[in-house]
Scaffold this active site. Structure first.
Site, short mmCIF file in Angstrom:
data_model
loop_
_atom_site.label_atom_id
_atom_site.label_comp_id
_atom_site.label_asym_id
_atom_site.label_seq_id
_atom_site.Cartn_x
_atom_site.Cartn_y
_atom_site.Cartn_z
N ARG A 19 0.65 10.26 1.19
CA ARG A 19 1.06 11.23 2.23
C ARG A 19 2.31 11.99 1.84
NH1 ARG A 19 0.09 7.25 7.38
NH2 ARG A 19 -1.68 6.30 6.34
N GLU A 70 0.87 -1.19 0.00
CA GLU A 70 0.00 0.00 0.00
C GLU A 70 0.90 1.22 0.00
OE1 GLU A 70 -2.93 0.33 3.22
OE2 GLU A 70 -2.78 2.51 3.05
N LYS A 117 -11.03 -1.44 6.06
CA LYS A 117 -9.83 -1.26 6.88
C LYS A 117 -10.33 -0.77 8.24
CE LYS A 117 -6.15 2.28 7.12
NZ LYS A 117 -4.78 2.45 6.64
C1 3PG Z 1 -1.71 3.84 8.47
O1 3PG Z 1 -2.57 3.77 7.63
O2 3PG Z 1 -1.22 4.89 8.94
C2 3PG Z 1 -1.20 2.57 8.94
O3 3PG Z 1 -2.16 2.11 9.76
C3 3PG Z 1 0.12 2.56 9.59
O4 3PG Z 1 -0.02 2.49 10.96
P1 3PG Z 1 1.26 2.22 11.85
O5 3PG Z 1 2.27 3.23 11.45
O6 3PG Z 1 0.77 2.32 13.26
O7 3PG Z 1 1.72 0.82 11.50
#
Ligand code: 3PG
Length: 219
Positions: A60, A56, A144
Site C-alpha cells: 500500500r 505481512e 484470509k
Molecule cells: C488489512 O489487511 O488491512 C488488515 O486487515 C488490517 O486491518 P486492521 O487495520 O483493521 O487491523
C-alpha cells in the site's frame, strides 16, 4: 555452460503445510504499511522483540517491495510475506523481492491461477461462501477472511465451519486485543492479523509492548 535447474512449483499440499507452519509460528500477524523507508528496520525489530516474527508487508506504500527485500537480506530470521497483492504483476514483483508468503485482500481468477504456478504460498482473501468455493475448486484450503469484523466476525467463521470443514482462516480487519482471543478459540482460525500494534507515535518500545501484550492474551 551452466544449466539452470528448474524446480517444479510446490504442490498445493506442500503450500498448505508451509502456510500452516508459518501461521502456527505467527499466531498474530502484523499487517504493516511502511510509511517511511527509515522505519523498516526499527519497526521490524520492535515487533520481533515483542515476539512477532511473521510479518505481512503490504504494497500500500511505495516502500513495500524495498521493505521485503531489506528484511529478507538484513533480518533473515524473520518470516516476511507480502500483503495487498492485487494482480499477477504484483505477485511477480513480490516473488522477485523474496516474499515468503503472499496475502491478497480478495480473490480474482487471474490472481488465484497465477499463484498456483508460483513457488510462494498464497492466502487469498475471501468474504463469502461463494468466494471460498471459487478458490476451493482450484485447490485452495487456507484463506484470509477480510474484512473479518465487517463480514460477520466470529459468528461468520462458526457458520462457515459447517460447509467448509477442511478450510482454515486468518481473519483480519477489525481484529484487536478486545476480540483476538475469541477468534483464536475457533478451530478454523489458524492465526489473526491486524495493524493495532503498529502505532509508533509513542516510540518503538510501544510497538514492542503492544506486540508482547497481544501475545500474552493468548497465554
Ligand atoms: C488489512 O489487511 O488491512 C488488515 O486487515 C488490517 O486491518 P486492521 O487495520 O483493521 O487491523
Amino acid at each position: 555452460m551452466t544449466q539452470a535447474i528448474s524446480r517444479p512449483a510446490p504442490t498445493m499440499a506442500e503450500k498448505i503445510e508451509a502456510i500452516d507452519a508459518l501461521c502456527a509460528r505467527a499466531r498474530i500477524m502484523p499487517v504493516i504499511t511502511i510509511a517511511r523507508e527509515e522505519d523498516i528496520l526499527p519497526l521490524a525489530d520492535a515487533l520481533d522483540a515483542g515476539g512477532l516474527q511473521v510479518l505481512e508487508i503490504t504494497l500500500r506504500s511505495p516502500h513495500g517491495l524495498t521493505a521485503i527485500r531489506r528484511l529478507r537480506e538484513e533480518r533473515p530470521h524473520l518470516c516476511v510475506g507480502a500483503g495487498t497483492v492485487l494482480d499477477r504483476h504484483m505477485l511477480e514483483a513480490v516473488e522477485e523481492a523474496g516474499a515468503q508468503f503472499i496475502v491478497s485482500p480478495g480473490s480474482t481468477d487471474e490472481l488465484l491461477r497465477a499463484a498456483l504456478q508460483s513457488p510462494v504460498p498464497m492466502l487469498p482473501g475471501v468474504a463469502s461462501a461463494s468466494e471460498i468455493m471459487v478458490g476451493y475448486a482450484l485447490g485452495y484450503r487456507r484463506f484470509k477472511l477480510f474484512p473479518a469484523e465487517v463480514c460477520g466476525g466470529t459468528a461468520a467463521l462458526k457458520a462457515l465451519g459447517g460447509p467448509f470443514g477442511d478450510i482454515r482462516f486468518c481473519p483480519t480487519g477489525g481484529v484487536g486485543p478486545a476480540n483476538l482471543q475469541r477468534y483464536m478459540a475457533l478451530p478454523n482460525v489458524m492465526c489473526v492479523g491486524g495493524s493495532w500494534m503498529l502505532d509508533s507515535s509513542k516510540g518503538w518500545d510501544a510497538v514492542r509492548q503492544a506486540s508482547a501484550d497481544a501475545l500474552a492474551l493468548l497465554g
